[in-house]
Design an enzyme around this catalytic site. Structure first.
Site, PDB file in Angstrom:
ATOM      1  N   ASP A   1     -14.524  -6.913  34.129  1.00 40.51           N
ATOM      2  CA  ASP A   1     -15.453  -6.229  33.226  1.00 40.51           C
ATOM      3  C   ASP A   1     -16.891  -6.561  33.601  1.00 40.51           C
ATOM      4  O   ASP A   1     -17.470  -7.538  33.141  1.00 40.51           O
ATOM      5  CB  ASP A   1     -15.163  -6.654  31.781  1.00 40.51           C
TER       6      ASP A   1
ATOM      7  N   CYS B   1     -31.655 -14.958  -4.787  1.00 40.94           N
ATOM      8  CA  CYS B   1     -32.735 -14.959  -5.777  1.00 40.94           C
ATOM      9  C   CYS B   1     -32.225 -14.774  -7.206  1.00 40.94           C
ATOM     10  O   CYS B   1     -33.008 -14.717  -8.147  1.00 40.94           O
ATOM     11  CB  CYS B   1     -33.766 -13.875  -5.448  1.00 40.94           C
TER      12      CYS B   1
ATOM     13  N   CYS C   1     -29.211  -6.192  -3.890  1.00 38.62           N
ATOM     14  CA  CYS C   1     -29.976  -7.093  -4.732  1.00 38.62           C
ATOM     15  C   CYS C   1     -31.209  -6.331  -5.214  1.00 38.62           C
ATOM     16  O   CYS C   1     -31.861  -5.636  -4.439  1.00 38.62           O
ATOM     17  CB  CYS C   1     -30.387  -8.305  -3.893  1.00 38.62           C
TER      18      CYS C   1
ATOM     19  N   ASP D   1     -14.802  -0.886  23.378  1.00 38.93           N
ATOM     20  CA  ASP D   1     -14.165  -0.117  24.446  1.00 38.93           C
ATOM     21  C   ASP D   1     -12.995   0.684  23.894  1.00 38.93           C
ATOM     22  O   ASP D   1     -12.767   1.823  24.279  1.00 38.93           O
ATOM     23  CB  ASP D   1     -13.642  -1.055  25.540  1.00 38.93           C
ATOM     24  N   ALA D   2     -12.234   0.058  22.959  1.00 38.36           N
ATOM     25  CA  ALA D   2     -11.056   0.738  22.429  1.00 38.36           C
ATOM     26  C   ALA D   2     -11.469   2.001  21.668  1.00 38.36           C
ATOM     27  O   ALA D   2     -10.852   3.062  21.808  1.00 38.36           O
ATOM     28  CB  ALA D   2     -10.285  -0.203  21.519  1.00 38.36           C
ATOM     29  N   GLU D   3     -12.561   1.887  20.881  1.00 40.15           N
ATOM     30  CA  GLU D   3     -13.017   3.071  20.138  1.00 40.15           C
ATOM     31  C   GLU D   3     -13.494   4.161  21.109  1.00 40.15           C
ATOM     32  O   GLU D   3     -13.239   5.345  20.924  1.00 40.15           O
ATOM     33  CB  GLU D   3     -14.163   2.687  19.189  1.00 40.15           C
ATOM     34  N   TYR D   4     -14.197   3.721  22.157  1.00 40.12           N
ATOM     35  CA  TYR D   4     -14.694   4.671  23.146  1.00 40.12           C
ATOM     36  C   TYR D   4     -13.514   5.373  23.823  1.00 40.12           C
ATOM     37  O   TYR D   4     -13.508   6.591  23.976  1.00 40.12           O
ATOM     38  CB  TYR D   4     -15.556   3.934  24.177  1.00 40.12           C
TER      39      TYR D   4
ATOM     40  N   SER E   1     -14.165   6.971  39.214  1.00 41.59           N
ATOM     41  CA  SER E   1     -13.843   6.252  37.990  1.00 41.59           C
ATOM     42  C   SER E   1     -12.317   6.134  37.925  1.00 41.59           C
ATOM     43  O   SER E   1     -11.643   6.550  38.856  1.00 41.59           O
ATOM     44  CB  SER E   1     -14.410   7.094  36.862  1.00 41.59           C
ATOM     45  N   LEU E   2     -11.782   5.583  36.858  1.00 34.62           N
ATOM     46  CA  LEU E   2     -10.329   5.425  36.770  1.00 34.62           C
ATOM     47  C   LEU E   2      -9.791   6.077  35.508  1.00 34.62           C
ATOM     48  O   LEU E   2     -10.430   6.000  34.451  1.00 34.62           O
ATOM     49  CB  LEU E   2      -9.968   3.938  36.727  1.00 34.62           C
TER      50      LEU E   2
ATOM     51  N   LYS F   1      -2.994   0.384  41.992  1.00 33.93           N
ATOM     52  CA  LYS F   1      -3.355   1.272  43.103  1.00 33.93           C
ATOM     53  C   LYS F   1      -2.141   1.470  44.004  1.00 33.93           C
ATOM     54  O   LYS F   1      -1.466   0.494  44.349  1.00 33.93           O
ATOM     55  CB  LYS F   1      -4.482   0.651  43.933  1.00 33.93           C
TER      56      LYS F   1
ATOM     57  N   TYR G   1     -13.289  -5.044  45.693  1.00 37.77           N
ATOM     58  CA  TYR G   1     -11.949  -4.462  45.512  1.00 37.77           C
ATOM     59  C   TYR G   1     -11.700  -3.195  46.326  1.00 37.77           C
ATOM     60  O   TYR G   1     -10.667  -2.555  46.162  1.00 37.77           O
ATOM     61  CB  TYR G   1     -11.683  -4.176  44.034  1.00 37.77           C
TER      62      TYR G   1
ATOM     63  N   GLU H   1      -4.362  -5.145  40.422  1.00 39.29           N
ATOM     64  CA  GLU H   1      -5.543  -6.026  40.490  1.00 39.29           C
ATOM     65  C   GLU H   1      -6.125  -6.183  39.090  1.00 39.29           C
ATOM     66  O   GLU H   1      -6.148  -5.228  38.321  1.00 39.29           O
ATOM     67  CB  GLU H   1      -6.640  -5.384  41.360  1.00 39.29           C
TER      68      GLU H   1
ATOM     69  N   ARG I   1     -23.324   2.390  40.769  1.00 41.62           N
ATOM     70  CA  ARG I   1     -22.515   3.592  40.815  1.00 41.62           C
ATOM     71  C   ARG I   1     -23.290   4.811  40.318  1.00 41.62           C
ATOM     72  O   ARG I   1     -23.119   5.912  40.826  1.00 41.62           O
ATOM     73  CB  ARG I   1     -21.263   3.395  39.954  1.00 41.62           C
TER      74      ARG I   1
ATOM     75  N   LYS J   1      -5.134  -0.653  30.279  1.00 42.21           N
ATOM     76  CA  LYS J   1      -6.094  -1.383  29.448  1.00 42.21           C
ATOM     77  C   LYS J   1      -5.406  -2.397  28.544  1.00 42.21           C
ATOM     78  O   LYS J   1      -4.311  -2.147  28.036  1.00 42.21           O
ATOM     79  CB  LYS J   1      -6.887  -0.393  28.583  1.00 42.21           C
TER      80      LYS J   1
HETATM   81  S1  IVH Z   1     -11.145   0.672  41.754  1.00 43.32           S
HETATM   82  C1  IVH Z   1     -10.991   4.404  42.954  1.00 43.32           C
HETATM   83  N1  IVH Z   1     -10.569  -1.816  41.138  1.00 43.32           N
HETATM   84  O1  IVH Z   1     -13.564  -0.188  36.759  1.00 43.32           O
HETATM   85  C2  IVH Z   1     -11.141   3.664  41.768  1.00 43.32           C
HETATM   86  N2  IVH Z   1     -12.244  -0.719  39.878  1.00 43.32           N
HETATM   87  O2  IVH Z   1     -13.081   2.218  35.199  1.00 43.32           O
HETATM   88  C3  IVH Z   1     -12.446   3.052  41.535  1.00 43.32           C
HETATM   89  N3  IVH Z   1     -13.286  -2.085  38.152  1.00 43.32           N
HETATM   90  O3  IVH Z   1     -15.912   1.826  38.389  1.00 43.32           O
HETATM   91  C4  IVH Z   1     -12.508   1.677  41.239  1.00 43.32           C
HETATM   92  N4  IVH Z   1     -12.150  -3.909  38.533  1.00 43.32           N
HETATM   93  O4  IVH Z   1     -16.441  -0.645  38.051  1.00 43.32           O
HETATM   94  C5  IVH Z   1     -11.323  -0.739  40.855  1.00 43.32           C
HETATM   95  N5  IVH Z   1      -9.994  -4.013  40.702  1.00 43.32           N
HETATM   96  C6  IVH Z   1     -10.749  -2.953  40.426  1.00 43.32           C
HETATM   97  C7  IVH Z   1     -11.713  -2.969  39.404  1.00 43.32           C
HETATM   98  C8  IVH Z   1     -12.434  -1.811  39.165  1.00 43.32           C
HETATM   99  C9  IVH Z   1     -13.086  -3.358  37.812  1.00 43.32           C
HETATM  100  C10 IVH Z   1     -14.236  -1.173  37.502  1.00 43.32           C
HETATM  101  C11 IVH Z   1     -15.120  -0.429  38.463  1.00 43.32           C
HETATM  102  C12 IVH Z   1     -14.797   1.022  38.236  1.00 43.32           C
HETATM  103  C13 IVH Z   1     -14.300   0.996  36.835  1.00 43.32           C
HETATM  104  C14 IVH Z   1     -13.450   2.198  36.526  1.00 43.32           C
END
Ligand code: IVH
Length: 740
Positions: free
Chosen positions: A125, A439, A454, A38-41, A87-88, A318, A232, A121, A144, A342
């Site tokens: 994973d 060997c 080898c 994940d870190a490399e990504y 996504s975040l 959030k 969540y 929160e 998703r 992260k």
């Molecule tokens: S909120 C509006 N809350 O992380 C934001 N996501 O990298 C959308 N995830 O797609 C998601 N724990 O699959 C939210 N407490 C959490 C989460 C969470 C894991 C995942 C989720 C999201 C991804 C984004």
């Protein structure tokens, strides 16, 4: 960045990043099989985003920053999300966290003194999921996907015991809840053990196990897997079903408004409501009012992480007030009102007890550190890869050293650093062996290669078992029930020494196999199952055979190209097996007469060299095959033992020739086609190969002779020319439907 690289280089780097990220997205989301941590990504994504913010004009419409995850894959019904699943964005440090908070305050016009509640929160994973309830009954569950369109996984999700099927009377009539499906660490370990015992592939980590289990077309398999969920968020909520027309796309703003009206105006209130309705919600969420509180919560969670029975990869922040969320809205598919903090890769200090050398299928020697077992992020680690001799020398790694090891995501643990101050007196530098530990053959390092190998080839048992494992592996013969353990045991017993032995196992061992294996719990049925699995693979495609042979640098893609080019194994042998006297077409029976490599074209140098050059020329005319792959291929087809095994395999197998679709069967046979612009679902090379296999002729420029121009995104002058000449223009989708 801008001041060190000329813009052309940046453009190139940018395109490279787009390609790399798309590839890894596919691996992660589409195949549940990530290749990098994940870190490399994250590092790739950040570099991309930085270039995009500095050079907005370079930004491609295909940019991964515009996409969330991976488009829905085939096999499941598609579901369009009424409210997109976002996504975040990420932050990796306290400074970046402060930037996030200041940005939010600035956007909302809040001063540093004004209250700003943040709900922190744990970031679970797993994989995100949307759950739709109508009249308090679960009616649909979806992945998703790309954020707009996901996959219908209703039947699968219904098998997860944590997910409520019915809601209490006070729940809204229409409700879409979002959460993360995951597998606990203990369930994951138990599942992997069961998989291993059944000779089935194991999963790299709980996330992959969860994703692989959910995305089973047969929901009964999902049912057999231990899955859990934490909810969540809420996409939309209506008190009265009349407010909602099925199939409506209502969007983010309308979604939030409906949530405020039906459930409450704070994220924390909504989460509590979900808990009351019976949804599992994580109990480690914390409402924070200052950045100090946020940071101390982050540190607490980081410390607790190894003890949790589920994997978390960070903390999600959030903005708690939904009216603020409504104002902040989102950019590039991620909300401005949330971000993910992260965690760094997981590290620990331990001692190197020994350094062992493993021998791979091609003879490459890989040093492995045997560690004093230690828990890193909840997983006991006792081995770490040391990559190669250079790496050991560069880091000066010695037996007995205290080392920092890192387990990043799912990749094999690595040694990050040697704690030299803790080194015991008398610790000797590691001496890389010059003899194979298995060997005892000489070890060599070829020019331009990092790996040492080898030279034992066929006599090296380690290479032999690794080759056999590869031969029966998934992309090759894929023989069910013949995993690494079975191969090792059969090799040890002398039952299988070469791939040919697999196919003569039954006739040789009708009676003896069961008794020999009885000590491992084998009964007659196990033997029967294995024989059946082997029988099923006697008929096999040419590309699988080519891949199974384990020729250096020949992966599945190259094997397919070779199969498509040569058509049959006979053709390949004819072209690649050189003949010392220049015209002998029968395989040579004398091992001494075979010419192993270019370097020893000894017998009739002129004719052999000519043949060699012809073979290279033909090979390198194939897409993606360069001189070095060509040399490895020719080397393989001129090794006496390889040819002997091939001949015997041909006796045992029915190898299907590669057949291009008959010209008359294909609507594009004989047509002249030109691809232009950026294709989104296949690479140019793939498109060309496919077109050619259907009998079309692919050219680079548009003329009156062109039958079709396939215009991808951002097509330019060729598209214009096609229009001028009245050549038929097809979109990528139209082309795909035409060619099936
Ligand atoms: S909120 C509006 N809350 O992380 C934001 N996501 O990298 C959308 N995830 O797609 C998601 N724990 O699959 C939210 N407490 C959490 C989460 C969470 C894991 C995942 C989720 C999201 C991804 C984004």
């Amino acid at each position: 960045m801008g001041d060190v690289l000329p813009k052309n280089d940046i453009k190139e780097r940018y395109q490279d990043l787009v390609a790399q990220i798309s590839y890894h997205d596919k691996k992660y989301h589409g195949e549940d099989n990530p290749e990098i941590s994940d870190a490399e990504y994250d590092a790739l994504r950040r570099e991309l985003e930085q270039i995009e913010s500095e050079y907005p004009d370079l930004k491609s419409p295909n940019s991964p920053s515009e996409k969330v995850g991976q488009a829905a894959s085939r096999g499941f019904q598609k579901v369009r999300h009424a409210v997109p699943m976002l996504s975040l964005s990420n932050v990796f440090s306290e400074e970046e966290l402060d930037d996030f908070l200041s940005r939010v305050r600035r956007f909302l016009g809040l001063s540093d003194e004004d209250e700003l509640e943040i709900l922190a929160e744990p970031k679970i994973d797993g994989l995100s999921c949307s759950l739709r309830y109508e009249n308090r009954k679960l009616v649909q569950a979806a992945t998703r996907g790309d954020g707009q369109v996901g996959e219908d996984i209703t039947e699968n999700v219904k098998t997860i015991s944590d997910v409520p099927h019915d809601l209490p009377d006070d729940a809204p009539d229409i409700l879409e809840v979002r959460g993360e499906i995951y597998m606990t660490r203990s369930d994951f370990l138990a599942l992997n053990q069961a998989q291993e015992e059944a000779g089935k592939p194991t999963f790299a980590n709980p996330r992959n196990a969860a994703a692989g289990s959910v995305r089973q077309l047969d929901y009964k398999i999902t049912a057999s897997r231990p899955l859990s969920i934490f909810c969540y968020g809420v996409g939309y909520a209506y008190k009265n079903e009349d407010y909602f027309n099925k199939g409506d796309i209502i969007g983010l703003d309308e979604g939030l408004r409906s949530v405020v009206e039906s459930l409450g105006d704070k994220q924390s209130i909504i989460i509590n409501k979900l808990r009351e309705f019976g949804f599992p919600v994580n109990d480690r969420s914390l409402l924070c009012e200052t950045s100090e509180a946020i940071i101390s919560n982050y540190k607490n969670l980081l410390a607790e992480r190894p003890d949790l029975n589920y994997e978390i990869d960070g903390v999600v922040y959030k903005v708690n007030d939904i009216s603020f969320q409504e104002r902040l809205k989102s950019v590039s598919r991620a909300p401005r009102w949330a971000t993910a903090h992260k965690f760094p890769a997981e590290r620990a200090v331990t001692i190197i007890n020994a350094i062992d050398i493993q021998v791979g299928r091609t003879g490459a020697l890989t040093p492995v550190a045997r560690l004093e077992p230690i828990t890193v992020g909840g997983v006991v680690v006792s081995n770490a890869t040391l990559h190669n001799a250079d790496e050991i020398a560069r880091k000066d790694i010695r037996v007995g050293d205290h080392v920092v090891i890192q387990r990043a995501g799912d990749v094999i643990p690595q040694v990050v650093e040697v704690l030299k101050q803790k080194r015991k007196e008398g610790a000797e530098p590691f001496v890389f062996p010059d003899k194979c530990p298995v060997c005892n053959s000489d070890v060599i390092q070829e020019e331009g290669e990092v790996a040492r190998r080898c030279t034992g080839g066929l006599i090296c048992e380690a290479q032999a078992t690794e080759r056999l494992k590869h031969f029966v592996s998934k992309g090759a013969f894929d023989i069910e029930g013949m995993g690494a353990k079975v191969i090792e045991a059969f090799y040890e017993e002398g039952l299988i020494r070469s791939p040919v032995d697999i196919f003569t196992l039954q006739e040789r061992d009708k009676d003896s196999l069961t008794p020999i294996r009885a000590k491992d719990g084998w009964g007659e049925q196990s033997a029967k199952n294995l024989f059946e699995a082997i029988e099923k693979k006697r008929k096999i495609s040419l590309d699988r055979v080519l891949y199974a042979l384990g020729i250096r640098q020949v992966g599945q893609a190259t094997a397919k190209r070779l199969a498509a080019h040569y058509g049959s194994l006979g053709n390949i042998r004819n072209s690649l097996t050189l003949h010392p006297d220049g015209d002998q077409r029968e395989p040579c029976q004398d091992p001494e007469q075979y010419i192993p490599r270019q370097s020893s074209l000894a017998l009739d140098p002129d004719s052999s060299l000519r043949e060699y050059q012809d073979a290279v020329r033909e090979l390198t005319s194939i897409e993606d095959i360069g001189p070095s792959v060509a040399d490895d291929l020719i080397g393989f087809f001129n090794e006496y033992h390889n040819l002997e095994i091939l001949t015997k395999l041909e006796e045992q197998l029915e190898i299907e020739d590669f057949v291009a679709v008959e010209a008359s069967d294909s609507p594009v046979a004989g047509k002249v086609v030109v691809f232009t612009g950026t294709l989104t679902t296949m690479t140019r090379a793939e498109a060309k190969a496919r077109a050619e296999s259907l009998g079309a002729k692919v050219t680079g420029s548009v003329s009156a002779k062109t039958d079709y121009v396939i215009a991808g995104e951002e097509a330019g002058s060729k598209l214009k020319k096609a229009r001028e000449l009245g050549v038929q223009v097809l979109s990528e989708a139209e082309w795909k439907s035409l060619t099936g």
